[in-house]
Write a protein that holds these residues in place. Structure first.
Motif, short mmCIF file in Angstrom:
data_model
loop_
_atom_site.label_atom_id
_atom_site.label_comp_id
_atom_site.label_asym_id
_atom_site.label_seq_id
_atom_site.Cartn_x
_atom_site.Cartn_y
_atom_site.Cartn_z
N UNK A 280 3.03 5.97 -5.76
CA UNK A 280 3.89 7.28 -4.65
C UNK A 280 3.36 7.85 -3.60
N UNK A 281 3.71 7.08 -2.10
CA UNK A 281 2.71 7.27 -1.16
C UNK A 281 3.44 9.11 -0.63
N UNK A 282 2.79 9.24 -0.56
CA UNK A 282 2.03 10.98 0.47
C UNK A 282 2.96 10.53 2.31
N UNK A 283 3.98 11.76 1.52
CA UNK A 283 4.84 11.91 2.40
C UNK A 283 4.55 12.63 4.23
N UNK B 239 8.82 14.01 13.18
CA UNK B 239 8.09 13.59 12.27
C UNK B 239 8.89 13.59 11.19
N UNK B 240 10.20 12.60 10.79
CA UNK B 240 11.06 13.21 10.07
C UNK B 240 10.97 11.95 8.82
N UNK B 241 9.86 11.68 7.74
CA UNK B 241 8.98 11.67 6.45
C UNK B 241 8.85 9.90 7.11
N UNK B 242 7.30 9.99 6.70
CA UNK B 242 6.48 8.66 6.69
C UNK B 242 5.30 8.96 6.35
N UNK B 243 5.06 7.90 5.83
CA UNK B 243 3.87 8.12 4.69
C UNK B 243 2.25 9.18 5.65
N UNK B 244 1.73 9.49 5.13
CA UNK B 244 0.99 9.30 5.27
C UNK B 244 -0.58 8.75 5.28
N UNK B 245 -1.21 8.23 6.75
CA UNK B 245 -2.28 7.34 6.29
C UNK B 245 -3.75 7.99 6.13
N UNK B 246 -4.39 7.01 6.20
CA UNK B 246 -5.96 7.92 6.46
C UNK B 246 -7.16 6.68 6.99
N UNK B 247 -6.63 6.80 8.78
CA UNK B 247 -7.15 5.60 9.63
C UNK B 247 -8.88 5.87 9.65
N UNK C 214 4.79 16.58 1.35
CA UNK C 214 5.59 15.76 0.46
C UNK C 214 5.79 14.39 -0.68
N UNK C 215 5.91 14.18 -2.39
CA UNK C 215 5.47 12.92 -2.92
C UNK C 215 6.59 12.69 -2.38
N UNK C 216 7.59 11.33 -3.10
CA UNK C 216 8.50 10.58 -3.52
C UNK C 216 9.35 11.41 -5.08
N UNK D 202 -18.91 6.65 9.57
CA UNK D 202 -17.36 6.15 9.88
C UNK D 202 -16.71 7.13 9.98
N UNK D 203 -15.38 7.86 11.33
CA UNK D 203 -14.77 8.53 11.17
C UNK D 203 -13.17 8.60 9.86
N UNK D 204 -12.94 9.48 9.86
CA UNK D 204 -11.47 9.52 9.28
C UNK D 204 -10.43 9.56 9.97
N UNK D 205 -9.39 9.50 10.11
CA UNK D 205 -8.79 10.37 11.55
C UNK D 205 -7.16 9.70 10.52
N UNK D 206 -6.12 11.71 9.79
CA UNK D 206 -5.25 11.19 8.85
C UNK D 206 -3.90 10.39 10.48
N UNK D 207 -2.45 10.17 9.93
CA UNK D 207 -2.06 9.59 10.84
C UNK D 207 -0.57 9.09 9.82
N UNK D 208 0.37 9.84 10.36
CA UNK D 208 1.57 9.26 9.79
C UNK D 208 2.53 8.22 10.66
N UNK D 209 1.89 7.84 11.34
CA UNK D 209 2.60 7.43 12.82
C UNK D 209 2.14 5.00 12.26
#
Ligand SMILES: Cc1cc2nc3c(=O)[nH]c(=O)nc-3n(C[C@H](O)[C@H](O)[C@H](O)COP(=O)(O)O)c2cc1C
Length: 202
Positions: free
Chosen positions: A178-181, A15-23, A188-190, A32-39
């Protein structure tokens, strides 16, 4: 300038630094289910997701080919972390139990986030996320060499953004967004802008 020497290492995670998404995905019972992902990564008008085949998101995406890719900004990291130790899958798979994961049915309640009806898909959007992308699943591939993760290809149906980060009609203002990384399991923020690419329109 002298460049640093390198060493060979074997990190457990990449995980070398990608935006978090909430799927957000649709459960069997219409909750509804919420799953944190970064890929995730964008490819034209498509977004490719890396989703564990052992989680609830995968089950939901296979059954009901829709999702919302909600993108939190850096102010929401604690809401994301409130979701981190939960799965919507019941019973919790054994190895996840051993890692400390617990079942949670109402991820909105546990995260303190707010649902908002979507326009083109059934899973709700997350109101607090400045970017909310409604999408449909076009293909799911499970690589033979590593069946733990599914490669989920989605097509964007509708892109919503908070008005506070929009510039003109169809651009996101990078000075306001400013995406969450996710940086090797730290949030991290950017930082400040360094420059822009020759194709930038803003
Ligand atoms: C910031 C963050 C990023 C994550 N990235 C991924 C990812 O890219 N793919 C994945 O399958 N799981 C990822 N996870 C783990 C899932 O969120 C976790 O397995 C969760 O239990 C999935 O929920 P679900 O089973 O209800 O879908 C990540 C977790 C966090 C906190």
């Amino acid at each position: 300038m002298q460049l640093p020497a390198t060493s060979v290492i074997k990190p457990k995670i990449l995980y070398y630094g990608a935006p978090v998404i909430l799927l957000t995905t649709y459960n069997e019972d219409a909750s509804v289910n919420i799953s944190p992902l970064s890929s995730s990564w964008g490819l034209g008008q498509n977004i490719v997701l890396g989703v564990s085949t052992e989680g609830k998101a995968y089950i939901n995406l296979k059954r009901q080919l829709e999702c919302v890719i909600n993108i939190p900004d850096q102010t929401l990291w604690e809401n994301v972390e409130k979701l981190a130790s939960y799965t919507g899958k019941n019973p919790v798979p054994k190895h996840k139990q051993e890692m400390g994961f617990r079942y949670c049915k109402d991820k909105y309640a546990v995260s303190g986030l707010t649902p908002e009806r979507s326009v083109t898909v059934k899973p709700t959007r997350i109101k607090e996320c400045p970017i909310q992308i409604e999408a449909i699943v076009k293909d799911i591939t499970i690589p033979e060499y590593d069946p733990v993760f599914a490669i989920v290809e989605t097509e964007v149906k509708q892109f919503h953004a908070h008005e506070t980060i929009i510039k003109g009609e169809n651009h996101i203002d990078p000075t306001k967004w400013s995406p969450l990384i996710y940086n090797f399991r730290h949030y991290y923020g950017v930082g400040h802008e360094l420059g822009k690419t020759f194709r930038s329109e803003t």
